[in-house]
Design a protein around this motif. Sequence first.
Motif, PDB file in Angstrom:
ATOM      1  N   TYR A   1       0.853  -1.190   0.000  1.00  0.00           N
ATOM      2  CA  TYR A   1       0.000   0.000   0.000  1.00  0.00           C
ATOM      3  C   TYR A   1       0.887   1.237   0.000  1.00  0.00           C
ATOM      4  CZ  TYR A   1      -3.841  -3.142   1.258  1.00  0.00           C
ATOM      5  OH  TYR A   1      -4.767  -4.148   1.260  1.00  0.00           O
ATOM      6  N   ASN A   2       0.306   2.358  -0.275  1.00  0.00           N
ATOM      7  CA  ASN A   2       1.052   3.614  -0.315  1.00  0.00           C
ATOM      8  C   ASN A   2       1.253   4.165   1.095  1.00  0.00           C
ATOM      9  OD1 ASN A   2       0.918   3.267  -3.047  1.00  0.00           O
ATOM     10  ND2 ASN A   2      -0.536   4.926  -3.422  1.00  0.00           N
TER      11      ASN A   2
ATOM     12  N   CYS B   1       6.109   5.893   1.787  1.00  0.00           N
ATOM     13  CA  CYS B   1       6.710   5.995   0.450  1.00  0.00           C
ATOM     14  C   CYS B   1       7.907   6.958   0.480  1.00  0.00           C
ATOM     15  CB  CYS B   1       5.683   6.499  -0.558  1.00  0.00           C
ATOM     16  SG  CYS B   1       4.255   5.420  -0.770  1.00  0.00           S
TER      17      CYS B   1
ATOM     18  N   ASP C   1       3.065  10.692  -2.138  1.00  0.00           N
ATOM     19  CA  ASP C   1       2.429   9.468  -2.627  1.00  0.00           C
ATOM     20  C   ASP C   1       1.721   8.697  -1.516  1.00  0.00           C
ATOM     21  OD1 ASP C   1       3.374  10.008  -5.134  1.00  0.00           O
ATOM     22  OD2 ASP C   1       5.135   8.708  -4.966  1.00  0.00           O
ATOM     23  N   ASN C   2       1.986   9.065  -0.268  1.00  0.00           N
ATOM     24  CA  ASN C   2       1.406   8.331   0.860  1.00  0.00           C
ATOM     25  C   ASN C   2      -0.099   8.548   0.966  1.00  0.00           C
ATOM     26  OD1 ASN C   2       3.717   7.078   1.954  1.00  0.00           O
ATOM     27  ND2 ASN C   2       4.345   8.996   2.924  1.00  0.00           N
ATOM     28  N   PHE C   3      -0.789   7.498   1.382  1.00  0.00           N
ATOM     29  CA  PHE C   3      -2.215   7.624   1.688  1.00  0.00           C
ATOM     30  C   PHE C   3      -2.357   8.400   2.991  1.00  0.00           C
ATOM     31  CE2 PHE C   3      -5.663   5.722   4.324  1.00  0.00           C
ATOM     32  CZ  PHE C   3      -6.728   6.326   3.676  1.00  0.00           C
TER      33      PHE C   3
ATOM     34  N   TYR D   1      -5.189   1.795  -8.217  1.00  0.00           N
ATOM     35  CA  TYR D   1      -4.123   2.801  -8.183  1.00  0.00           C
ATOM     36  C   TYR D   1      -4.361   3.925  -7.171  1.00  0.00           C
ATOM     37  CZ  TYR D   1      -2.652   0.718 -12.625  1.00  0.00           C
ATOM     38  OH  TYR D   1      -2.253  -0.150 -13.611  1.00  0.00           O
TER      39      TYR D   1
ATOM     40  N   VAL E   1      -4.728   3.883  -3.767  1.00  0.00           N
ATOM     41  CA  VAL E   1      -3.922   3.800  -2.539  1.00  0.00           C
ATOM     42  C   VAL E   1      -2.883   2.687  -2.596  1.00  0.00           C
ATOM     43  CG1 VAL E   1      -5.745   4.777  -1.081  1.00  0.00           C
ATOM     44  CG2 VAL E   1      -5.598   2.275  -1.405  1.00  0.00           C
ATOM     45  N   ALA E   2      -2.722   2.098  -3.779  1.00  0.00           N
ATOM     46  CA  ALA E   2      -1.810   0.956  -3.907  1.00  0.00           C
ATOM     47  C   ALA E   2      -1.444   0.765  -5.371  1.00  0.00           C
ATOM     48  CB  ALA E   2      -2.475  -0.308  -3.365  1.00  0.00           C
ATOM     49  N   PRO E   3      -0.384  -0.001  -5.655  1.00  0.00           N
ATOM     50  CA  PRO E   3      -0.045  -0.313  -7.049  1.00  0.00           C
ATOM     51  C   PRO E   3      -1.193  -1.059  -7.732  1.00  0.00           C
ATOM     52  CG  PRO E   3       1.745  -0.909  -5.557  1.00  0.00           C
ATOM     53  CD  PRO E   3       0.576  -0.584  -4.690  1.00  0.00           C
TER      54      PRO E   3
END
Length: 309
Positions: free
Chosen positions: A245-246, A249, A254-256, A280, A282-284
Amino acid sequence: MNRQEQLEMIKQEYEQLEVPEQALQAVQKGIHQAKQEKLNEERTVNMVHRNNPRKRGWKPAAVFAAAALMGLLIVPNVNSQIAMAVSDVPLLNRVVELVTIDRFQESSSEGMYAANVATPELDANGDALLQSSVGEINAEVRGYADKMIAQFEAEMAQSGGVYGLDITCNVVTDTDDWFTLQIITTETMAGGAEKLHYYNLDKKSGQYVQLADLFLPETDYITAISEDIKLQMAEQMKANENVVYNLNCEVPEDNFEHIAADQNFYINQDGKLVIVFDEYEVAPGFMGCPEFIIDEKIAVILSENCKQS
């Protein structure tokens, strides 16, 4: 004994049951009340019934079903097979249902553009309490589909590359309290991206519910829910190195940080709040569309904070 013979036997056993006088009186009273409600309802929604005759007679039918169930409950020593058979009958407790799907399909002769858009329509089956909210949801879904179709046609007119649009729908929750329609949109260009939309209907109040409606006014539900999600993310990543998850980072932006005020959500079959993110968000991309069941204690915490403020 095949299924048909078993059902016939159950039907015969049911018809032989002796229903107490009290139950018969209750059924007759319910039928009479339903007729009165039907007359009143037809005066106010006559146009709706004229356009959709299938809705006629739903209220009495619901009363008959309820009366039958009531009879089964109060008759002593009811055969368990009958109770099981009734539980298998579809639509006994369904108020809202998906009745039509309008499908738009188009593709270019070169095969570079293709669209498949399913636009559902819900029906409140004449229930006046739910009719307005169901109409609002139908209008929003139709507006969204029309917008995406127009976007697709504009892309196809430019002929600038490969573009695909796919929109489907699901009913993810249908309980006595909640109905949730899910719209899944997949857009394909250089890559693919999936977006989800949820339309939540509180059957008890008849309200089309937004996330903020679940909490008392002036409560910071955004922070409370976001912190719970961050904890879940961290725990999942710790337990499985393939989960990403973001969080933490290298690029802080880029962080949630927190959910949106109108974040996607639904109430699941167990009555629990589920927060949903698009691909995309909150995560790849390989993580798909993450979902998080929110700690039930959060609602209590928010209520207490509201009282203290």
